[in-house]
Design an enzyme around this catalytic site. Structure first.
Site, PDB file in Angstrom:
ATOM      1  CD  GLU A 177      -2.861   1.224   2.341  1.00 55.17           C
ATOM      2  OE1 GLU A 177      -4.018   1.616   2.166  1.00 55.17           O
ATOM      3  OE2 GLU A 177      -2.426   0.909   3.448  1.00 55.17           O
ATOM      4  N   GLY A 311       3.412   2.148  10.926  1.00 49.91           N
ATOM      5  CA  GLY A 311       3.124   1.446  12.180  1.00 49.91           C
ATOM      6  C   GLY A 311       2.701   0.006  11.939  1.00 49.91           C
ATOM      7  CB  ALA A 312       0.382  -1.985  11.706  1.00 50.25           C
ATOM      8  CD  GLU A 314      -4.859  -1.500   5.556  1.00 51.02           C
ATOM      9  OE1 GLU A 314      -5.380  -0.749   4.725  1.00 51.02           O
ATOM     10  OE2 GLU A 314      -3.900  -1.151   6.272  1.00 51.02           O
ATOM     11  CG  HIS A 347      -5.688   1.422  12.574  1.00 46.19           C
ATOM     12  ND1 HIS A 347      -6.172   2.708  12.560  1.00 46.19           N
ATOM     13  CD2 HIS A 347      -5.190   1.205  11.332  1.00 46.19           C
ATOM     14  CE1 HIS A 347      -5.977   3.242  11.362  1.00 46.19           C
ATOM     15  NE2 HIS A 347      -5.381   2.347  10.589  1.00 46.19           N
ATOM     16  CD  GLU A 348      -3.045  -1.852  10.733  1.00 52.11           C
ATOM     17  OE1 GLU A 348      -3.456  -2.069   9.586  1.00 52.11           O
ATOM     18  OE2 GLU A 348      -2.625  -0.735  11.090  1.00 52.11           O
ATOM     19  CG  HIS A 351      -7.586  -1.036   7.843  1.00 53.59           C
ATOM     20  ND1 HIS A 351      -8.244  -0.063   7.126  1.00 53.59           N
ATOM     21  CD2 HIS A 351      -6.498  -0.427   8.377  1.00 53.59           C
ATOM     22  CE1 HIS A 351      -7.574   1.080   7.241  1.00 53.59           C
ATOM     23  NE2 HIS A 351      -6.521   0.894   7.994  1.00 53.59           N
ATOM     24  CD  GLU A 370      -5.509   3.977   6.738  1.00 56.62           C
ATOM     25  OE1 GLU A 370      -5.662   3.726   7.949  1.00 56.62           O
ATOM     26  OE2 GLU A 370      -4.929   3.193   5.960  1.00 56.62           O
TER      27      GLU A 370
END
Length: 935
Positions: A177, A311-312, A314, A347-348, A351, A370
């Site tokens: 991404e 940070g990460a 998805e 968060h992930e 997603h 997001e």
């Protein structure tokens, strides 16, 4: 540029009879030149939509010795418009062969070779076929290619980690991404070209492979080579495809609905994976229940990748993380580290629905991914870990968004983004934080029930496909079920009839004012007994109403603001939808005071004209519990923001903080203290020594009781622990003798035990390390500890401490180590530069370092990336003089060719202008106020 373009008219090197594809698409006036000198059949950044991918069969073979990978992909496509060219994305891949096969029902494949053209500026390749491809026919593209494993953090890249005994181990992982799947395989690399994927990976025996789907079988090939086959994926966008070849180990669990959840990590850190496993299982179960939609894959892997820029990420079924975003080490991870890990997992996993199941149609609406994922962090963690009191931190998220949005350099949530650099820059505080805050406002406005039903409707309606802004508003407006909802197009829940009940509102019309225009409204309130006059303006920091440019910056701005308010006499929350520039609210009776934006559930700033602020300051001093703790934090925030906008004098904002010695809420305390220490640091950096000294004395006097109450332990709630970390860090930073002494004592014992004693509580670790780093021996010891530490959380605290020392030579060495990327990984370079720049002794050092190493930094990080933005904005954020401003402008001017399409330089310049203006306006007031209020 025009030199790359070829006119359709015959020109040198082109026959007078144009090729067939040129005839087909002759509405285009000019075509670029491919690498072989021939015309390239497409001149736009976005791919044509006449060919659609249906299925990818992908085989990847990475060699972790030569750092090369080979790939072959078979893409099943359908034809929408007759054409003899296929244009798709490819970046840094060497295509060795390309062929096409038409599905004709025969068992005998009839492969025909195709000509390949490349146009690197658009990261595109074109396959030319001798005959036209026919509409509604199915074709198969066969492409073989070879490439280097990428050096950075995008595409299919190499990563390394060190074992306890100092060996370096290799792995290969992906991060696609927004636009880097094309670096791993030729593909239609845009979010709306969704397809299914069947992936096979060849690897050596000492490694294992992971992908989005579970492994279904492994074949043994020659030479200790194995081929892993993964199940066919669901229909998804290219940027969510992922695969990893490593020697990681895992811990696993299962959700109540039977999904296998595994945490993969380097073998020696396996003991740090248990908290993440517990959190992932809980949160995944919560989302299935909240969205009413089953997670559609059989497994969810969470992988801690040693080299990771953001940070990460998805990726569907194979989420990847920085080690510090996934691993929790009870000995060195603080309360805030635990909160961070939980939020990132929330968060992930959000997603997997918002983003993966339903994807924005194009990157201009990335906030649909997001903003939602950021907001769902709060909803999911509040439900699964109520003890973390996560909703308290939504305030900070909205304060961050407002900070950016009150600058003229801000942008609308939905903004045009065409090329990869512009797309990368969309991943910012506007998409994430402002996105989350306007969703919070909307949820409050519509009621929880209507909001939840609306997003379920949105997810179900657009599953496995793409959506735009308006699709969300339509879903939120059209969730009526016969028995529950009435009143035509817009629904009102019978159980929540009191919300804006007289208004027939159009959700799209309201929300477009928040997503299609930049900025934040200022609500100006004038209360006179029972009449409240309200008006709205665009809120701007650093640009005052009497400035010549102010009026032109107000033109065309109008929001539909769902206002909430309480008064001295109210039993319930008042609500009013402000659609015009001004309005009047008539109350039922006279009131003594009014407070707007209840619990800060709205995204706006409020100014109380007349004696409004005087009344609020008096109330806070008499009985601050009249207002909720969120309202108190909101009042402190608004007051200091209004100072920056030239609306409120600094002494009134400082008067408002005086009640804080009686404050019991940690969130509010930290908010108030944050402004005071921020002003202190500004004075310290500018070397205004008399004010710095007086302000230090004032803070230590005013908060002494609170500081002295803190224990050097890990006890108490998460909130208590975070207050302790912050207060002791401030106290030691201000050289409060009892704090410095205790920290030195703990550090000496720890250093004396050669770092083996685990006597330092994790919540005060960073403070202890920072105090210890002020001696040469302490600094060197911490650096040695850094090299052998197996905890990313501890390493982060050490980096911070190393960056806080006052010695130029050591700070320079730290910057150089981060640049080299061996001891300190490249992923941490931008945060090291930022940390050094926030240190008064290092601010100019960091900026000189950035200027000197600019071209090297651009080799390490792509232009629009989070790292480059952190470096540009972070290294300049502390400046507050005209000379510094000119230096920064000169530098950006000298690299204009590179940074012209970025927003970050404008933000940096505007920040400095704001700081200069703040000082000019407030320094005299500040000096006078402190002298009057020191005991």
């Amino acid at each position: 540029s025009s030199s790359c373009l070829l006119s359709v008219l015959p020109a040198k090197g082109v026959t007078s009879q144009p090729p067939s594809w040129l005839m087909l698409h002759s509405e285009n006036t000019s075509f670029p030149i491919a690498t072989n000198g021939q015309p390239f059949p497409w001149n736009k950044l976005r791919l044509p939509d006449w060919i659609l991918p249906v299925h990818y069969d992908l085989l990847i073979h990475p060699n972790l010795t030569s750092l090369i990978f080979m790939g072959s992909v078979k893409i099943e496509v359908t034809v929408v418009h007759e054409t003899s060219t296929i244009v798709l994305h490819s970046k840094h891949l060497e295509i060795t062969s390309a062929a096409i096969e038409e599905e004709n029902g025969n068992t005998q494949a009839d492969l025909k070779q195709m000509k390949v053209l490349e146009y690197p500026p658009h990261e595109q390749i074109a396959f030319l076929y001798a005959e036209p491809l026919l509409v509604d026919k199915k074709y198969f593209l066969y492409i073989n290619y070879i490439a280097n494993l990428s050096d950075g953090f995008y595409g299919f890249y190499k990563s390394t980690y060190k074992t306890k005994d100092g060996q370096t181990r290799l792995l290969a992982s992906t991060h696609f991404e927004p636009t880097s799947a094309r670096m791993a395989f030729p593909c239609f690399d845009e979010p709306s070209f969704k397809a299914n994927y069947t992936i096979k990976i060849q690897r050596d025996g000492q490694y294992s492979a992971l992908s989005n789907m579970p492994k279904v079988k492994t074949l043994k090939l020659d030479n200790n080579l194995f081929e892993d086959h993964f199940a066919e994926s669901v229909k998804m966008s290219t940027y969510l495809v992922a695969f990893i070849v490593s020697d990681f180990q895992s811990v696993s669990g299962t959700t109540s609905s039977g999904i296998k959840v595994s945490i993969y990590v380097t073998p020696e850190k396996l003991n740090q994976a248990h908290y993440a496993l517990e959190a992932a299982v809980k949160i995944l179960e919560f989302y299935e229940q909240y969205f009413g939609i089953h997670y559609p894959l059989p497994k969810q892997d969470l992988v801690a990748v040693p080299d990771f820029q953001s940070g990460a990420m998805e990726n569907w079924g194979l989420t990847t993380y920085r080690e510090t975003s996934l691993l929790y080490d009870p000995e060195t991870s603080s309360a805030s580290d635990k909160l961070w890990v939980t939020m990132v997992i929330g968060h992930e996993l959000a997603h997997q629905w918002f983003g993966n199941l339903v994807t924005m149609e194009w990157w201009n609406d990335i906030w649909l991914n997001e903003g939602f994922a950021r907001y769902m962090e709060f909803i999911s963690v509040d439900a699964t870990y109520p003890e973390l009191q996560v909703n308290d931190y939504l305030l900070g998220t909205c304060f961050a968004a407002m900070g950016r949005d009150s600058m003229n350099s801000s942008r609308p949530i939905s903004s045009k983004a065409e090329n990869p650099t512009q797309i990368k820059e969309m991943f910012d505080t506007v998409s994430y934080d402002k996105g989350a805050c306007i969703l919070h406002m909307l949820r409050n406005f519509l009621t929880e029930e209507v909001f939840q039903n609306g997003i379920i409707h949105y997810l179900k309606k657009h599953s496995y496909s793409n959506a735009k802004n308006n699709d969300l508003w339509n879903s939120l407006a059209n969730i009526c079920s016969e028995e529950d909802f009435t009143s035509g197009k817009f629904c009102y829940s019978k159980s929540q009839h009191s919300y804006y009940v007289d208004e027939h509102f159009d959700i799209a019309e309201i929300m477009n004012t928040w997503t299609l225009q930049k900025g934040i409204p200022l609500i100006i309130v004038e209360q006179n007994q029972k009449r409240i006059k309200i008006r709205q303006e665009r809120f701007l920091k650093g640009i005052f109403p009497h400035d010549p440019q102010w009026a032109s910056m107000q033109i065309g701005f109008l929001w539909h603001v769902p206002l909430t308010y309480i008064t001295s006499h109210s039993k319930r929350i008042g609500r009013h939808l402000l659609k015009n520039h001004s309005d009047t609210i008539e109350l039922e009776e006279d009131v003594n005071w009014v407070k707007f934006n209840v619990d800060m559930n709205g995204y706006y700033i409020v100014h109380y004209e007349g004696n409004g602020w005087d009344t609020i300051i008096t109330l806070l001093n008499q009985n601050h519990t009249l207002f909720s703790y969120k309202d108190r934090a909101n009042l402190i925030h608004n007051a200091f923001q209004l100072v920056s906008a030239g609306r409120l004098s600094l002494d009134r904002a400082l008067d408002l903080t005086q009640y804080l010695q009686h404050e019991s809420s940690n969130i509010v305390l930290l908010q108030g203290l944050g402004y005071l220490t921020g002003i202190y640091r500004m004075m310290e950096r500018r070397n205004i020594s008399d004010v710095t000294e007086s302000l230090k004395r004032y803070i230590l006097q005013h908060f002494k009781l609170m500081i002295d109450r803190q224990t050097w332990s890990d006890e108490g709630s998460i909130s208590d622990r975070m207050l302790r970390s912050a207060l002791l860090e401030i106290a030691c930073d201000l050289q409060y003798p009892p704090c410095v002494q205790k920290a030195n004592d703990l550090f000496s014992k720890w250093m004396g035990s050669d770092g083996n004693l685990t006597n330092v509580p994790s919540d005060v670790l960073e403070t202890v390390y920072s105090v210890g780093s002020k001696t040469a021996d302490g600094w060197n010891f911490l650096l040695e500890r850094y090299k052998v530490s197996m905890s990313g959380a501890e390493q982060g605290k050490i980096r911070s401490a190393l960056a806080s020392c006052k010695d130029d030579a050591k700070l320079t060495r730290l910057l150089e180590l981060a640049m080299e990327g061996h001891i300190i990984k490249t992923q941490d370079l931008s945060s090291v530069i930022y940390s050094v720049s926030t240190n008064p002794a290092g601010q100019h050092l960091a900026w000189k370092f950035v200027k000197k190493n600019w071209s090297k930094l651009l080799e390490k990080f792509p232009l629009g990336s989070f790292s480059i933005r952190t470096i540009i904005i972070g290294a300049t954020a502390q400046f507050s003089s005209k000379q510094e401003l000119e230096e920064v402008k000169l530098f950006f001017d000298s690299v204009k060719k590179e940074v012209s399409q970025l927003r970050a330089p404008q933000i940096a310049v505007e920040n400095i202008e704001k700081n200069i203006k703040w000082l000019e306006k407030n320094l005299v007031t500040l000096t006078k106020w402190i002298l009057e209020n020191l005991k």
